[in-house]
Design a protein around this motif. Sequence first.
Motif, PDB file in Angstrom:
ATOM      1  N   ALA A   1      14.753  -3.257  -7.814  1.00  0.00           N
ATOM      2  CA  ALA A   1      13.448  -3.829  -8.110  1.00  0.00           C
ATOM      3  C   ALA A   1      12.655  -2.865  -8.982  1.00  0.00           C
ATOM      4  N   ALA A   2      11.895  -3.411  -9.927  1.00  0.00           N
ATOM      5  CA  ALA A   2      11.017  -2.584 -10.747  1.00  0.00           C
ATOM      6  C   ALA A   2       9.971  -1.942  -9.845  1.00  0.00           C
ATOM      7  N   THR A   3       9.642  -0.662 -10.093  1.00  0.00           N
ATOM      8  CA  THR A   3       8.635   0.037  -9.301  1.00  0.00           C
ATOM      9  C   THR A   3       7.398   0.266 -10.152  1.00  0.00           C
ATOM     10  N   MET A   4       6.283  -0.293  -9.701  1.00  0.00           N
ATOM     11  CA  MET A   4       5.014  -0.108 -10.397  1.00  0.00           C
ATOM     12  C   MET A   4       4.055   0.665  -9.502  1.00  0.00           C
ATOM     13  N   PHE A   5       3.351   1.622 -10.076  1.00  0.00           N
ATOM     14  CA  PHE A   5       2.244   2.266  -9.386  1.00  0.00           C
ATOM     15  C   PHE A   5       0.965   1.685  -9.986  1.00  0.00           C
ATOM     16  N   VAL A   6       0.198   0.960  -9.168  1.00  0.00           N
ATOM     17  CA  VAL A   6      -0.957   0.224  -9.689  1.00  0.00           C
ATOM     18  C   VAL A   6      -2.244   0.742  -9.067  1.00  0.00           C
ATOM     19  N   SER A   7      -3.346   0.569  -9.804  1.00  0.00           N
ATOM     20  CA  SER A   7      -4.655   0.967  -9.297  1.00  0.00           C
ATOM     21  C   SER A   7      -5.115  -0.026  -8.232  1.00  0.00           C
ATOM     22  N   PRO A   8      -6.090   0.376  -7.400  1.00  0.00           N
ATOM     23  CA  PRO A   8      -6.627  -0.579  -6.423  1.00  0.00           C
ATOM     24  C   PRO A   8      -7.168  -1.844  -7.076  1.00  0.00           C
TER      25      PRO A   8
ATOM     26  N   ASN B   1       6.785   9.376   2.193  1.00  0.00           N
ATOM     27  CA  ASN B   1       7.036  10.481   1.261  1.00  0.00           C
ATOM     28  C   ASN B   1       7.800  10.083   0.006  1.00  0.00           C
ATOM     29  N   ASP B   2       8.612   9.052   0.105  1.00  0.00           N
ATOM     30  CA  ASP B   2       9.555   8.735  -0.966  1.00  0.00           C
ATOM     31  C   ASP B   2       9.416   7.268  -1.357  1.00  0.00           C
ATOM     32  N   TYR B   3       8.861   7.025  -2.545  1.00  0.00           N
ATOM     33  CA  TYR B   3       8.627   5.649  -2.989  1.00  0.00           C
ATOM     34  C   TYR B   3       9.908   4.837  -3.052  1.00  0.00           C
ATOM     35  N   ARG B   4      11.053   5.527  -3.190  1.00  0.00           N
ATOM     36  CA  ARG B   4      12.321   4.804  -3.310  1.00  0.00           C
ATOM     37  C   ARG B   4      12.655   4.021  -2.053  1.00  0.00           C
ATOM     38  N   GLN B   5      12.149   4.462  -0.913  1.00  0.00           N
ATOM     39  CA  GLN B   5      12.374   3.711   0.328  1.00  0.00           C
ATOM     40  C   GLN B   5      11.788   2.298   0.201  1.00  0.00           C
TER      41      GLN B   5
ATOM     42  N   LEU C   1       0.834  -1.190   0.000  1.00  0.00           N
ATOM     43  CA  LEU C   1       0.000   0.000   0.000  1.00  0.00           C
ATOM     44  C   LEU C   1       0.873   1.247   0.000  1.00  0.00           C
ATOM     45  N   ALA C   2       0.403   2.312  -0.620  1.00  0.00           N
ATOM     46  CA  ALA C   2       1.100   3.598  -0.561  1.00  0.00           C
ATOM     47  C   ALA C   2       0.966   4.184   0.835  1.00  0.00           C
ATOM     48  N   GLY C   3       1.817   5.153   1.151  1.00  0.00           N
ATOM     49  CA  GLY C   3       1.741   5.826   2.442  1.00  0.00           C
ATOM     50  C   GLY C   3       2.331   5.013   3.566  1.00  0.00           C
ATOM     51  N   GLU C   4       1.905   5.318   4.793  1.00  0.00           N
ATOM     52  CA  GLU C   4       2.395   4.591   5.963  1.00  0.00           C
ATOM     53  C   GLU C   4       1.296   4.507   7.011  1.00  0.00           C
TER      54      GLU C   4
END
Length: 551
Positions: free
Chosen positions: A255-262, A200-204, A176-179
Motif C-alpha cells: 500500500a502507498a504510505t502517505m504522511f498527511v497533515s491534520p 515506532n515503525d510506520y511499516r507496521q 492516526l500516528a502513534g498508538e
Amino acid sequence: MKHHPLYAFALIAAFSAGCAKTPTTSTPAGPVTDAAQLREVAEKYGNTITAADLSKHLHIIASDEYEGRNTGEKGQKMAAEYIAREFREDGLVGPVKTGSNPYYQTFDLEKSQWGEGYITIGKQKFLMGQNFYVLGGSPFQAEQTVEVVFAGYGIDSDKYSDYNNLDVNGKLVVVLAGEPKGSNGNYLLSGTDKTSDWGNDYRQKRNAATKRGAKGVAIVMGGNATEFNSLTQRYKAYLSRPSLGLKSSAEAPAAATMFVSPAVGAALTGVTPEKMLAFAGDVTKAGKPVAAKFTAPKDIKVKTERISEPLPTENVLGYVEGSDKKDELIVVTAHYDHVGMEEDAEGDDKIFNGANDDGSGTVAVIELAEAFAQAKKEGNGPRRSVLFMTVTAEEKGLLGSEYYSENPIFPLANTVANVNIDMIGRMDFDYEKTNDSNYIYVIGADKLSSELHQINEEANQKYTKLKLDYKFNDENDPNRFYYRSDHYNFAKKGIPIVFFFNGVHADYHKASDSVDKIIFESAEKVARLAFYTTWELANRDNRIVVDSNKK
C-alpha cells in the motif's frame, strides 16, 4: 550503516591489489573434520588478519577514486570489481550460476523520483511536498477517484485491531500516528509506558493496510500544521532527490504510505481536525478500539506520479565449500556501498568516502575470506560451508541483503547463522571520552540463539579480550540498531545473527569519515573476533540451536 569522507591520501605502495598471501603448504590426504583439532589451529589463521592488510584494502576502496561507492554508480562498481578480484585470487569460488560473473548476484533496483502530486476534495486541493508526503511506491500514477475509510490507529494485532468489521479493500485508509493509551497513561498494547512497533515503525501500519487490501494508508502526523511541518521536515529532501528501492511484485504491491497533515486527514474523513484528533481521547476512555462515525466525502481524487527507471547493481559473493557438513552454511556480511558525493556539501570536501561506514566491515570480510580459503587449502576446514558476501544498497534501506534473503543462492533452511560487520575501528561518543578503543558493541547474538551468544563470548575470552558492550542489544534501545543493518534481513527469516558495531561518532555520514581516522589495531581485534566466532560456527559438531525469540 543505513541512514557522506575525504582527504587526499597516497595509495599504498604501487596501488597493491590484495593482501600478502600466506604460503601454501602441502595439502593432507583429506580434510580435518575433528572439531577439537580444528580449534587447535584456529589461531594460526586468525593471526593472518592484520591491521596492515586491513589498512591496505581500505586505503583503496575508501579513496577518492571510488567516489563514495554510491549504489549503482561508478565507485560502487569499482568496489565490486575489487572485492570479486580479491575473492578470486584468494581461491574462493564464485557461487552464482546465472549471469556472466559467478561472483556477482546482479539485480535491478528501481530508481524513481516524484512528479506531480495532489489530493483534491471537492474544490480543495492539497499538494504533495507541502501538505503531504509519500514514501515507497504509488498506485496513483494518474489521477483517480478513491474511497476513503478511517481506521483509528491502523493497528491490526491479536489483542487490538482497528480493522474489525471494516472493509478497506481497494480504498485509502486514514489512520492516526502513534498508538493508543489507556486512562492510566500506559499504552494499551504493551500495558506499560513503552511503545510497540506499531507506534515506532510506520511499516507496521503500511503492512496491515496492505494485508487488508488497501490501496494506500494516510498517516496523520502531529496535532497542527506546525507539528506536521516539524515531524516531516526530513521528507522534503526525499521529494527532490531520486530514491532507490526493490521493485514491488506485481501480484502484491505494498500500500502507498502517505504522511498527511491534520488538515488533510480531517478533509479526507469529512470532519474538523479537532474532531478527528479527539478520537484519541475516545479510545483512551474506552480502553479498546472504537469505531469512528466519520463519513468521508465522495469526490476525493488522488495523483502521486512516480517516474521510475531500472538501476543495475550487485552483491559480491565468495564461497568456501565445507567438508563433512558442506550443506550447512554460515554467511558473513558487510555492506560495501556508501552514499557517494554531494555537490552542495559544506566545505571543499564533496566525497563521502565511508571509511568506517562500511569500508571497515568490507575489508574485514575480505580478510576473513582469505583466512578461511587458506585454511581450506591446507586441509583445515571449514566443515560447514561459508559464504562471504558484501552487499549493495544498505544505505538505501538494506536492499542488497533483502534481495538476497528473498532470492538466496543457498537455501535459507540450511543457513545456520549470519555474522555481520558494520562500522569497526572507531570510537563512538561515549568511548571517546575515555579514549578506550578496546571494545565492540555486540547486537543480536542472543535474540534467536543462546548458543551463538555463548560462542561469541567464549571466542572473545580466549582470543581477543575486547570489552563486549551490550548497550544497544536492549530491546528498548531508542537507536534500534538491531533493525538498521543487513543482519536484520536474516533475522527476519529466523536465522541467528551477531552484529559487530563500534557506534556512532561525529563523522558518521559526513565527508570526514576518512581512512586516517580508523584505528586499525582495534579493527584487527574485532575482525579476529568475527573470524573466531565464524570458525566455531563452521566447525563445531552440532548446528547451533534456535531457542530464543527475543525482540
